[in-house]
Design a protein around this motif. Structure first.
Motif, PDB file in Angstrom:
ATOM      1  N   GLU A 134      -3.418  -4.900   2.910  1.00 43.61           N
ATOM      2  CA  GLU A 134      -4.524  -4.231   2.205  1.00 43.61           C
ATOM      3  C   GLU A 134      -5.715  -4.038   3.135  1.00 43.61           C
TER       4      GLU A 134
ATOM      5  N   GLN B 220       0.827  -1.214   0.000  1.00 42.75           N
ATOM      6  CA  GLN B 220       0.000   0.000   0.000  1.00 42.75           C
ATOM      7  C   GLN B 220       0.861   1.264   0.000  1.00 42.75           C
TER       8      GLN B 220
ATOM      9  N   THR C  31     -10.756  -9.143  -0.406  1.00 43.00           N
ATOM     10  CA  THR C  31      -9.698  -8.236  -0.829  1.00 43.00           C
ATOM     11  C   THR C  31      -9.866  -7.969  -2.323  1.00 43.00           C
TER      12      THR C  31
END
Length: 303
Positions: A114, A95, A285
């Motif tokens: 995430e 990220q 996700t």
């Protein structure tokens, strides 16, 4: 090599050249990139210390002779060694957060990272993860490069964080990342097998991304994945050996009101059949709907 660096002068030239070489060599991806174009962009931008998500502004920039030589060499190395690009630059990202990596650890590509960003940086906060300011203790089991332990320290500023790995080599890499992110005073590293170094300790949050690849998949790995430590992938015959051990031991290390977040890959059906009494909460996700589960301490019998 001299002809290449003379004829190729812009980042666009090297990107096009890298894609052609990568496609011809039939390279494999999956270490933060999924296509030849993305992998080439990462390798070139990270090698030049440019933002890895901003290719377009730099495409027509003319490169210095030293930069051309570096890029040509790394493209050649990527093709001839089949090592992941992150090993060639020495860096990987979760990220947008940068971590040091080398061949002592797998290249981080965690679904849990995430989820932490999405749940804690969203407008409504998390519906299942604990209040970040209320977490006073957390542990990262199978920490590897230490990336999730670092993120835990950042998301839970009041918490003391333990991080465990069986590999002493991996913990040496984790030390580099703790220092880089200035969390050495908050995170303690422990060498050992899962919870073994943590006798008597309990936590508000357990985070774990254990090895979970089954032996059939391991045997079919392309060179890029074989370049990583086998120990960090090997989850036994069906990939769930360590996950089972963690599930069986987690309750003894959880505080009431806490919970565990665990990444498992593709073993949902097996776990649900073997642990019918556990109320798994499967977390979606960007690339999976059932690679990560959440279990509350209550679900594990901790009251």
């Amino acid at each position: 090599m001299d002809d290449i660096t003379r004829d190729l002068v812009t980042l666009r030239d090297y990107w096009r050249y890298a894609i052609s070489r990568f496609n011809k060599a039939d390279l494999s991806y999956g270490h933060g990139t999924s296509t030849a174009g993305d992998d080439a962009a990462f390798l070139l931008l990270d090698s030049l210390d440019l933002p890895i998500d901003a290719l377009d502004p730099f495409l027509d920039a003319r490169l210095l002779p030293s930069e051309r030589k570096l890029l040509a060499e790394r493209i050649e190395t990527r093709v001839t060694t089949r090592k992941p690009s992150a090993y060639l630059t020495g860096r990987s990202y979760i990220q947008g957060v940068r971590f040091h990596v080398d061949e002592r650890v797998i290249v981080p590509r965690s679904h849990i990272g995430e989820i932490l960003f999405r749940e804690y940086l969203g407008e409504l906060g998390s519906s299942f993860l604990p209040d970040p300011m209320a977490v006073e203790s957390a542990v990262d089991i199978c920490t590897g490069s230490g990336c999730l332990a670092v993120l835990a320290a950042k998301f839970f500023p009041q918490a003391e964080v333990d991080a465990v790995d069986l590999s002493g080599d991996a913990l040496e890499v984790a030390k580099l990342n703790l220092a880089e992110h200035e969390v050495e005073q908050q995170v303690s590293l422990h060498e050992g097998d899962l919870f073994a170094p943590l006798a008597g300790r309990t936590y508000d949050l357990i985070i774990t991304n254990p090895p979970y690849v089954d032996h059939e998949a391991l045997d079919g790995y392309p060179p890029e994945y074989r370049a990583e430590p086998r120990l960090a992938h090997d989850g036994g015959v069906d990939g769930l050996d360590l996950v089972r051990r963690i599930l069986d031991e987690a309750a003894a290390h959880l505080n009431p009101g806490g919970g565990m977040i665990c990444e498992i890959g593709s073993g949902r059906e097996i776990l649900e059949e073997e642990y019918p009494h556990l109320d798994f909460v499967w977390l979606e996700t960007a690339s999976s709907q059932d690679a990560v589960f959440w279990l509350s301490a209550e679900a594990l019998g901790v009251e």
